[in-house]
Structures are given as C-alpha cells and as structure tokens.
Design an enzyme around this catalytic site. Structure first.
Site, PDB file in Angstrom:
ATOM      1  N   LEU A  62     108.915 107.419 -43.027  1.00  0.00           N
ATOM      2  CA  LEU A  62     109.973 106.413 -42.882  1.00  0.00           C
ATOM      3  C   LEU A  62     109.697 105.320 -43.898  1.00  0.00           C
ATOM      4  CD1 LEU A  62     112.484 106.048 -41.223  1.00  0.00           C
ATOM      5  CD2 LEU A  62     111.162 104.779 -39.547  1.00  0.00           C
ATOM      6  N   HIS A  63     109.929 105.671 -45.167  1.00  0.00           N
ATOM      7  CA  HIS A  63     109.609 104.801 -46.291  1.00  0.00           C
ATOM      8  C   HIS A  63     110.704 104.938 -47.340  1.00  0.00           C
ATOM      9  CE1 HIS A  63     107.010 102.424 -48.793  1.00  0.00           C
ATOM     10  NE2 HIS A  63     106.971 103.343 -49.735  1.00  0.00           N
ATOM     11  N   ALA A  64     110.905 103.907 -48.111  1.00  0.00           N
ATOM     12  CA  ALA A  64     111.853 103.899 -49.233  1.00  0.00           C
ATOM     13  C   ALA A  64     113.275 104.263 -48.801  1.00  0.00           C
ATOM     14  CB  ALA A  64     111.351 104.779 -50.363  1.00  0.00           C
TER      15      ALA A  64
ATOM     16  N   PRO B 155     114.681 106.792 -46.970  1.00  0.00           N
ATOM     17  CA  PRO B 155     114.963 107.050 -45.549  1.00  0.00           C
ATOM     18  C   PRO B 155     114.945 105.764 -44.715  1.00  0.00           C
ATOM     19  CG  PRO B 155     113.318 108.592 -46.362  1.00  0.00           C
ATOM     20  CD  PRO B 155     113.533 107.576 -47.437  1.00  0.00           C
TER      21      PRO B 155
END
Length: 87
Positions: A14-16, A18
């Site tokens: 759950l990074h960038a 997304p």
C-alpha cells in the site's frame, strides 16, 4: 461502524500509486474512514502520509473501517483497490 479485512495484492504494497488511489477514494467519502494493521491503531485513510506510514507490504492484511452513510459501498471500493494487482 462497518469493517473489512483485505489482503494487499500490489507488489509494492500500500505504497505510491495504490495508496494514492486508496486515499482518493476514502477522501471522497463523507464520514470517518480508518485503516490499520490487524490489532494495530487505525490511522485516517484520507491521509496519504498516515497510510504510507503504516508500511503495508504485498500479501499483508489491513483492516478498514468506515462510519457514515454509504460505508458498506465505500469499504467494497477500498477493498477492491487494496486487493488489485495493478502495478
């Protein structure tokens, strides 16, 4: 309060991108939305910094809660975003 547990599928967790899609969907909701690691303290799902600080990796589970009108539909959308492998 409605709740969903979902496994994050994106290879980057759950990074960038997304996380940006997740936060944008949460921010459009007129109510309280929080995200947490199982058993952990929730953070505002409308804050990109807070969501990134969770450090959720691919394959890890998150717990998303929402309170307000349309909470179930919002949680369906957030679960869809978190479970998608679009990277």
């Amino acid at each position: 309060m409605a709740e969903r547990r979902v496994t994050v599928a994106s290879p980057v967790g759950l990074h960038a991108r997304p996380a940006a899609r997740f936060v944008a969907a949460a921010a459009a909701f007129d109510g309280e939305v929080r995200v947490a690691r199982p058993g952990g303290a929730g953070v505002p799902a409308t804050s990109m910094l807070a969501v990134l600080t969770l450090g959720v990796r691919s394959g890890e589970e998150i717990v998303v809660t929402a309170e307000g009108e349309g909470a179930e539909e919002l949680l369906d959308r957030l679960a869809e975003i978190a479970a998608a492998d679009e990277d």
